[in-house]
Design an enzyme around this catalytic site. Structure first.
Site, short mmCIF file in Angstrom:
data_model
loop_
_atom_site.label_atom_id
_atom_site.label_comp_id
_atom_site.label_asym_id
_atom_site.label_seq_id
_atom_site.Cartn_x
_atom_site.Cartn_y
_atom_site.Cartn_z
N LYS A 237 1.67 -7.91 4.29
CA LYS A 237 1.08 -7.73 5.62
C LYS A 237 -0.40 -7.40 5.42
CE LYS A 237 5.55 -6.17 6.17
NZ LYS A 237 6.47 -5.82 5.09
N ASP A 242 -14.11 -10.34 8.34
CA ASP A 242 -15.48 -10.56 7.83
C ASP A 242 -15.65 -10.14 6.37
OD1 ASP A 242 -16.19 -11.56 10.28
OD2 ASP A 242 -16.97 -9.65 11.03
N HIS A 409 10.21 3.22 8.41
CA HIS A 409 9.96 1.94 7.75
C HIS A 409 8.79 2.01 6.79
CE1 HIS A 409 8.71 -2.45 7.78
NE2 HIS A 409 10.01 -2.55 7.57
N LYS A 411 6.37 2.66 3.53
CA LYS A 411 6.55 2.52 2.08
C LYS A 411 5.43 3.32 1.42
CE LYS A 411 7.61 -1.71 4.12
NZ LYS A 411 8.97 -1.52 4.47
N ASP A 416 2.01 13.53 -8.07
CA ASP A 416 1.21 14.73 -8.34
C ASP A 416 0.33 15.04 -7.13
OD1 ASP A 416 2.47 14.90 -10.79
OD2 ASP A 416 0.94 13.74 -11.82
#
Length: 440
Positions: A237, A242, A409, A411, A416
């Site tokens: 995605k 520009d 949803h 990810k 650390d």
């Protein structure tokens, strides 16, 4: 006379039956031989011993059913993309080398920690400093910012999504792209053909008729041998405006990402807005995908870019055309190098033994390992598959948490106090081995 006719008809039927039996016997022998061939191939290339055994037994014992299934789902590498990459190597490599030259002054110190060298070599891209990052939480905020940047575009818009829907959000994006195309802005739009299977032709035609260059990413392009190669997906995605600002994260284009799907309810997701040298690295990933689809290289902005911030970033594109398992190795490296914590959030959790082993070793050396999963998965099958891994992880001391306010949803991985990964890759075998993904 009737007796002769009866004997003649009986002989003809017997001859036909005998002929059919011969044809069936030859066909059965061929399928059996193909089953044996694929069984040997599965033993050679399957990622796990369990996978090798399962494929081998089914291909030998039930070839009529298993051979077509293996033909579609058994491939480990996406060779069509590899071939296209080789054919376009000179042009794309030339662009890549030029970009690396421009970005040289933004590279993170070459004498940095070993993990940085490891990840740079894995990504085959430099780690870059001087970037500005904005965290975008949930759908409405993310789409508002993306549409605002699209509306301000001056020269070129690159847009790539796994799922594109013809709904309210899809039409908002469409109208903005149409308006910019009519103003003379070059718009390149990639969508995954299988992920966006429900996207109507009228949506596509409206964009095309307005000057938007919109194409489906399909793994069955080209050779007839690849026409059933549907197990690979382009799950990336990406939006780039520009050549100056990029967006990467978990959102696709659809109303459910605003929590409007009554079956899924509220939706929790995370996206990144990126500015600085890292945008050029993300643009290289889009360029390679676009070249695969149409064998063309668009004229994109590659000129010098300023350093608006101080965040160090590395772009890691990954997929089934890589020489190594880039996505899985990325997370194994981060887990193995974690000193204090490794916190993982993912909507899916179906793993190779190697990832479970790495997480277990991290627990044994005192690292705080936590996994946050949705309370309810969006697939019953995925939920059943995940539960077995969850039980195993709990047994080894890995902490499992459930996100209850909404369907989660995002990810995101935290390592650390100084490293994070945000992108499109789920913590599962499909993202690790079969999907084209991008992680920042």
């Amino acid at each position: 006379m009737n007796l002769i006719n009866h004997q003649l008809i009986h002989s003809i039927y017997f001859g036909i039956d005998h002929y059919i039996l011969q044809i069936f016997g030859i066909f059965y022998l061929i399928i059996q031989l193909v089953g044996f061939y694929f069984a040997v191939k599965a033993i050679m290339i399957s990622r796990t011993p369990q996978g090798s055994i399962a494929w081998a037994i089914s291909l030998v014992a039930f070839p009529f059913v298993s051979v077509p299934i293996y033909f579609i789902f058994g491939a480990r590498k996406f060779y069509g993309y590899i071939e296209a990459r080789r054919e376009g190597t000179h042009a794309i490599a030339r662009i890549g080398e030029g970009v690396r030259g421009l970005l040289k002054k933004h590279q993170v110190d070459q004498n940095g920690p070993d993990i940085l060298t490891e990840l740079k070599n894995l990504a085959m891209l430099p780690a870059l400093t001087g970037n500005k990052i904005k965290l975008l939480k949930d759908g409405r905020t993310t789409f508002n910012v993306i549409i605002d940047k699209i509306d301000k575009a001056k020269s070129v818009i690159l847009i790539q999504f796994y799922i594109v829907r013809d709904d309210d959000v899809g039409n908002e994006i469409k109208q903005s792209l149409i308006a910019k195309a009519k103003q003379g802005v070059d718009v390149y739009f990639l969508y995954d053909k299988i992920g966006s299977y429900s996207l109507g032709q009228s949506y596509i035609d409206e964009l095309k008729n307005s000057g938007v260059q919109i194409l489906p990413f399909s793994t069955t392009l080209g050779s007839k041998a690849r026409r059933f190669q549907i197990n690979f997906r382009n799950h990336r995605k990406i939006v780039i405006v520009d050549g100056e600002v990029a967006f990467v994260g978990g959102h696709n284009i659809g109303d459910e990402y605003l929590g409007r799907n009554p079956l899924r309810g509220a939706w929790r997701d995370t996206h990144l807005q990126l500015e600085g040298p890292i945008v050029k690295a993300i643009q290289l990933s889009f360029l390679e995908d676009w070249h695969w689809v149409c064998d063309k290289i668009p004229n994109l902005p590659w000129e010098e870019i300023s350093s608006p911030g101080g965040v160090q970033c590395l772009c890691v594109p990954s997929g089934p055309s890589d020489l190594v398992e880039t996505c899985e190795l990325l997370f194994i490296s981060l887990i193995n190098n974690a000193k204090k914590r490794i916190w993982i959030t993912s909507p899916y959790f179906v793993l190779d033994k190697s990832i479970v082993s790495a997480l277990t070793l991290a627990v044994l050396r005192g690292v705080d390992v936590r996994v946050l999963l949705p309370e309810k998965f969006d697939s019953q099958l995925i939920q059943f598959a995940s539960e077995s891994y969850i039980e195993e992880c709990l047994k080894y001391g890995i902490k499992i948490y459930r996100y209850t306010p909404a369907f989660m949803h995002q990810k995101v991985v935290l390592v650390d106090e100084d490293k994070t990964v945000i992108g499109t890759a789920n913590f599962d075998n499909r993202s690790f081995h079969l999907n084209f993904e991008i992680s920042i």
